[in-house]
Design a protein around this motif. Structure first.
Motif, PDB file in Angstrom:
ATOM      1  N   ASP A 273       0.867  -1.413  -0.088  1.00 49.20           N
ATOM      2  CA  ASP A 273      -0.052  -0.051   0.017  1.00 49.20           C
ATOM      3  C   ASP A 273       0.854   1.249   0.047  1.00 49.20           C
ATOM      4  OD1 ASP A 273      -1.564   2.084   2.055  1.00 49.20           O
ATOM      5  OD2 ASP A 273      -2.692   1.227   0.522  1.00 49.20           O
ATOM      6  N   TYR A 435       2.330  -1.928  -7.928  1.00 50.10           N
ATOM      7  CA  TYR A 435       1.234  -2.825  -7.616  1.00 50.10           C
ATOM      8  C   TYR A 435      -0.021  -2.368  -7.539  1.00 50.10           C
ATOM      9  CZ  TYR A 435      -1.664  -6.251  -4.500  1.00 50.10           C
ATOM     10  OH  TYR A 435      -2.454  -6.747  -4.032  1.00 50.10           O
ATOM     11  N   THR A 436      -0.376  -1.234  -6.820  1.00 52.49           N
ATOM     12  CA  THR A 436      -1.667  -0.388  -6.814  1.00 52.49           C
ATOM     13  C   THR A 436      -2.109  -0.297  -8.473  1.00 52.49           C
ATOM     14  OG1 THR A 436      -1.002   0.793  -4.847  1.00 52.49           O
ATOM     15  CG2 THR A 436      -2.904   1.571  -6.240  1.00 52.49           C
ATOM     16  N   GLU A 438      -1.665  -2.150 -11.093  1.00 51.03           N
ATOM     17  CA  GLU A 438      -1.973  -3.493 -11.326  1.00 51.03           C
ATOM     18  C   GLU A 438      -3.117  -4.352 -10.534  1.00 51.03           C
ATOM     19  OE1 GLU A 438      -0.693  -4.781 -13.925  1.00 51.03           O
ATOM     20  OE2 GLU A 438       0.796  -3.482 -14.220  1.00 51.03           O
ATOM     21  N   HIS A 439      -3.242  -3.922  -9.416  1.00 49.85           N
ATOM     22  CA  HIS A 439      -4.112  -4.389  -8.545  1.00 49.85           C
ATOM     23  C   HIS A 439      -5.626  -3.763  -9.025  1.00 49.85           C
ATOM     24  CE1 HIS A 439      -6.907  -4.341  -4.781  1.00 49.85           C
ATOM     25  NE2 HIS A 439      -6.460  -5.571  -5.023  1.00 49.85           N
ATOM     26  N   ARG A 440      -5.596  -2.384  -9.350  1.00 45.53           N
ATOM     27  CA  ARG A 440      -6.707  -1.862  -9.634  1.00 45.53           C
ATOM     28  C   ARG A 440      -7.129  -2.055 -10.867  1.00 45.53           C
ATOM     29  NH1 ARG A 440      -6.055   4.540  -7.527  1.00 45.53           N
ATOM     30  NH2 ARG A 440      -6.015   4.026  -5.272  1.00 45.53           N
ATOM     31  N   VAL A 443      -8.790  -5.505 -10.499  1.00 49.39           N
ATOM     32  CA  VAL A 443     -10.409  -5.283  -9.824  1.00 49.39           C
ATOM     33  C   VAL A 443     -11.214  -4.714 -10.842  1.00 49.39           C
ATOM     34  CG1 VAL A 443     -11.362  -4.038  -8.008  1.00 49.39           C
ATOM     35  CG2 VAL A 443      -9.092  -4.891  -7.720  1.00 49.39           C
ATOM     36  N   ALA A 473      -6.063  -7.594  -1.148  1.00 51.39           N
ATOM     37  CA  ALA A 473      -4.694  -7.411  -1.478  1.00 51.39           C
ATOM     38  C   ALA A 473      -4.564  -8.317  -2.902  1.00 51.39           C
ATOM     39  CB  ALA A 473      -3.698  -7.841  -0.661  1.00 51.39           C
ATOM     40  N   GLU A 474      -5.278  -9.322  -2.924  1.00 53.58           N
ATOM     41  CA  GLU A 474      -5.294 -10.197  -4.172  1.00 53.58           C
ATOM     42  C   GLU A 474      -6.590 -10.556  -4.877  1.00 53.58           C
ATOM     43  OE1 GLU A 474      -3.386 -14.024  -2.854  1.00 53.58           O
ATOM     44  OE2 GLU A 474      -1.895 -12.986  -1.645  1.00 53.58           O
ATOM     45  N   ILE A 475      -6.387 -10.682  -6.242  1.00 54.11           N
ATOM     46  CA  ILE A 475      -7.860 -10.939  -6.785  1.00 54.11           C
ATOM     47  C   ILE A 475      -7.526 -12.095  -7.653  1.00 54.11           C
ATOM     48  CG2 ILE A 475      -9.103 -10.269  -8.824  1.00 54.11           C
ATOM     49  CD1 ILE A 475      -9.311  -8.376  -6.455  1.00 54.11           C
ATOM     50  N   ASN A 500      -4.271 -16.896  -9.460  1.00 54.17           N
ATOM     51  CA  ASN A 500      -4.900 -15.622  -8.998  1.00 54.17           C
ATOM     52  C   ASN A 500      -4.040 -14.566 -10.180  1.00 54.17           C
ATOM     53  OD1 ASN A 500      -2.100 -14.863  -8.061  1.00 54.17           O
ATOM     54  ND2 ASN A 500      -2.711 -16.093  -6.362  1.00 54.17           N
ATOM     55  N   GLY A 501      -4.637 -13.310  -9.887  1.00 51.79           N
ATOM     56  CA  GLY A 501      -4.439 -12.223 -10.607  1.00 51.79           C
ATOM     57  C   GLY A 501      -4.749 -12.200 -11.978  1.00 51.79           C
TER      58      GLY A 501
END
Length: 810
Positions: A273, A435-436, A438-440, A443, A473-475, A500-501
């Motif tokens: 984060d 990471y934020t 890629e994570h967004r 999501v 934190a993980e998708i 995942n991911g």
């Protein structure tokens, strides 16, 4: 070596208060005495008095020496003795010893009052040299600014010292004082304990780090390296303790710098984060490096994007402040924007990753705005260091440290340390930023791939809920779906993709699209899963080498018919659904699960159950029932009990789903959890009509009569003409091309559904008839007259259906 010389000098009497004299002859025998050897000579050089120390030095007793010329005691002296008054004031001779050895001594003479007698004092020459060297060493040590030497007696009272107070305006350190008179009480107590141990045990202390403060300036700490050793007389009796203090501020600073760099490596970067990483960086720096610290980041960095090339205060916001208990200026608040800063050459050095050190006056001059200085600078600040957070060619923001009050100003070597810390912190923040992003993206992709959270169809109302792994934190690739099918039916799907991911998301999207497409073909659940298993095998074959084994999924596919109030379902390695009846009882549906979708060659089995209207059918993924503290069987029992408690008719399904996820899932689950709840409905019997069609061409006219009566009863006279044509074509085709038994069914809801079922498996096909063709226009007419049409195959034949919209009355 230096401490040993000092010790020798004290033990041989080089310093005031020392009385010990010792020596050894050429043969190595030790000669010792408690004081200087002394003798009194008359004017002829005859010994008239002989002290005990002289006897200890030479071995001759007084009665053996007194009355004899002193020259008889001197070896290698010519036979031309001179009087005592002609003796030199000082010199070096070899004296005979009673055992036959000679002793090299240094002597000094002086007259005794007004008489003609002369006092001779002598000591072994090498001891005299040791005394002189020891005295010179002590003077040299005392003259060093960074070395403090102190001599204490056995009561630890200071006998001699070169210590000066810091600052110089403090009270002087004088002989006769105790440590508690000049040092803070706690520091004096700790230091006395160390010196007393040295005095009692004789074991020296070498370069022991000791922090202490003067009594007149307790707030300022001094880092010193203490070396202490015991002082002894010639007989080995303790006479005191000597202490040397070396200024180790540089060593301590270097050690603290290493410790700080280690803390940054250990504590910064553990979170993905951005704000948490920035706060960890600020927490390490304050108060370890500065009294206060702040991390400001570009707004785009907080959103996971790259910062602009021209970074300034106007497009930055505060991300972290430390310590939390500090009193900050009224303008500095976490999350708020930093005002634009004036252009200055020093700011441009940020592009090259160089930190800048300011005094308060210099900082005020650079800002050139007193109001902005008051906004940015905490009270009592005297030194400011600003460093850019520079990583991978991007300047993400700045980190600022302040020193206030009595703290030392920042130095250039600390600027180098800040540069290293900022570089490591910037990499950690940039990792979190990437990471934020890629994570967004993952999501957002999953939100686009998942269906609406709630649906409302004639068959059921549904509500879906999804909980990503790791507390967000993980998708992963868990999904659910509710697909409206013809004849008011509803397909319910729950699936779990391996991995995942982003790859899992993409696989999930492909499987969901394939299932929707196959669902429109109205395949039976077992046939649909067989087709999907073939697709997964193709996806695995397309995967990069080494990834074939990680492409796979489990899936549960169910179809609910609100007319028959029955549900057909099949499982591909997926947990069974849970059925909650209207009376509140709940149980897991007994199904025969087939292999996961990655495995082909094994059949799937369709299970049929009766479902009462108002029941809740729950489909889920294993992340909801598998936990570290229980197996999947226990988890299924917990889910069943929770569903029985939560699924009440007066409670909304979406609220029920969120509550179940909150109660059953871990705080930071290792696997995704998806839940789909469907509260079933039924089409009233009054809204359906059914007839058996005889295998006779005259049945077409009878079918039109049935339709006319039923639509008139339902008040759908406006659909009478089109429905008669549709039914005529469908029944004609069934009689001509199908096999008995044959049925006709009407279903009324928001649409009017006409269904004709026969026992033939022949697939009808829509085609364009030529002008001269006598047939082939039936399905074309059905398609033109109805809203949509289709065909589905069952175990005992096929059903051709057509839908027409029912317009609501004004």
């Amino acid at each position: 070596m230096d401490t040993e010389n000092v010790k020798n000098a004290y033990s041989t009497g080089a310093f005031p208060g020392s009385t010990g004299v010792s020596g050894s002859g050429p043969s190595g025998r030790l000669y010792a005495c408690d004081g200087l050897a002394a003798a009194v000579l008359d004017d002829r050089g005859v010994v008239v008095r002989w002290t005990g120390t002289a006897e200890d030095l030479t071995g001759f007793r007084a009665e053996e020496v007194c009355g004899r010329p002193v020259q008889e005691l001197v070896a290698d002296l010519p036979d031309d003795p001179r009087g005592a008054r002609e003796m030199p004031a000082s010199g070096r001779v070899r004296l005979r010893h009673q055992r036959g050895d000679t002793i090299d001594v240094t002597f000094r003479t002086t007259e005794v009052g007004d008489s003609a007698e002369v006092l001779v004092l002598a000591a072994p020459t090498h001891h005299v040299a040791d005394q002189e060297q020891g005295a010179a060493l002590l003077r040299a040590l005392s003259a060093q600014n960074r070395i403090t030497i102190a001599v204490h007696d056995t009561d630890l009272i200071t006998v001699q010292t070169n210590a000066t107070p810091d600052p110089p305006d403090g009270p002087p350190v004088q002989p006769g004082t105790r440590l508690g008179d000049v040092l803070c009480a706690k520091d004096a107590e700790n230091l006395e304990a160390v010196l007393r141990q040295v005095l009692e045990t004789g074991a020296p202390v070498i370069r022991r780090t000791q922090e202490m403060s003067w009594r007149h300036d307790p707030a300022r700490r001094h880092a010193l390296a203490l070396s202490a050793f015991r002082l002894e007389d010639a007989r080995g009796r303790p006479t005191g303790v000597a202490a040397l203090y070396l200024d180790s501020a540089d060593d301590l600073r270097a050690r603290r710098h290493l410790d700080l760099a280690r803390e940054v490596a250990e504590q910064v970067g553990g979170s993905l984060d951005v704000v948490r990483t920035a706060q960890d960086l600020a927490d390490v720096l304050a108060p370890g490096f500065g009294d206060l610290a702040a991390v400001d980041l570009a707004h785009s960095v907080l959103d996971g994007e790259e910062p602009s090339k021209h970074l300034n205060g106007g497009n930055m916001g505060n991300a972290a402040l430390a310590p939390a208990t500090a009193v900050w200026p009224a303008g500095i608040k976490r999350g708020e924007c930093i005002p634009p800063l004036p252009d200055h050459p020093l700011w441009r050095s940020f592009l090259h990753g160089e930190p800048v050190v300011f005094s308060l006056d210099d900082f005020s001059a650079v800002i050139n705005d007193l109001q902005l200085v008051d906004y940015l600078v905490p009270k009592n600040t005297h030194s400011v260091m600003v460093a850019p957070l520079h990583a991978r060619g991007l300047t993400l923001g700045t980190i600022t440290a302040w020193r206030c009050g009595r703290s030392d100003p920042f130095t250039e070597d600390e600027a180098d340390l800040m540069k290293q810390i900022a570089s490591r912190g910037a990499l950690a923040i940039d990792n979190a930023r990437r990471y934020t992003r890629e994570h967004r993206a993952a999501v957002a992709l999953q939100q686009l791939l998942l269906p609406p959270a709630t649906t409302d169809t004639p068959a059921a109302e549904t509500a879906g809920a999804y909980l990503p792994a790791g507390g967000g934190a993980e998708i992963s690739g868990d999904w659910y779906d509710a697909i409206a099918l013809p004849s008011l039916r509803l397909a319910l799907v729950a699936g779990d993709v391996v991995g995942n991911g982003m790859p899992a998301n993409i696989t999930m999207g492909r499987l969901r699209a394939a299932i929707q497409t196959l669902a429109d073909l109205e395949l039976e659940p077992d046939e649909l899963l067989t087709r999907i298993a073939d697709l997964v095998q193709r996806l695995a074959a397309e995967a990069p080498p080494g990834d074939h084994d990680i492409v796979g999924a489990t899936c549960l596919y169910a179809v609910y018919d609100p007319v028959t109030k029955r549900c057909a379902m099949a499982s591909a390695g997926h947990p069974p659904p849970v059925l909650v009846r209207p009376d509140g009882t709940a149980e897991a549906v007994a199904i025969s699960p087939g292999p996961p979708l990655a495995v082909i060659g094994l059949p799937y089995e369709t299970t049929m159950i009766d479902v009462e209207p108002g029941s809740v059918l729950a489909l889920y993924t294993d992340g909801l029932v598998e936990r570290d503290d229980r197996d999947i069987g226990q988890g299924l029992r917990c889910l069943t009990e929770a569903l029985a408690a939560y699924c009440r008719p007066d409670r909304a399904l979406d609220e029920t789903g969120r509550a179940l996820l909150t109660d059953l899932a871990d705080q930071a689950p290792r696997d995704d959890a998806a839940l789909l709840l469907a509260r079933t409905r039924a089409v009233p019997a009054a809204d359906t009509a059914h007839w058996e069609i005889p295998a006779d061409p005259t049945a077409v006219s009878k079918a039109r009569e049935w339709i006319t009566r039923q639509l008139t009863l339902w008040g759908l006279d406006d659909l009478l003409f089109t429905t008669e044509l549709i039914v005529s074509e469908l029944v004609t085709n069934a009689i001509r091309y199908g096999r008995a038994p044959m049925d006709l069914r009407l279903i009324r809801h928001n649409v009017l559904v006409c269904e004709v079922t026969d026992s033939s498996s022949t697939q009808p096909r829509l085609r364009r008839a030529r002008t001269t063709d006598e047939g082939g226009r039936g399905l074309f007419l059905v398609a033109q007259l109805g809203g949509r049409w289709g065909c589905r195959h069952g175990q005992n034949g096929k059903t051709i259906w057509s839908e027409q919209a029912i317009e609501e009355s004004p």
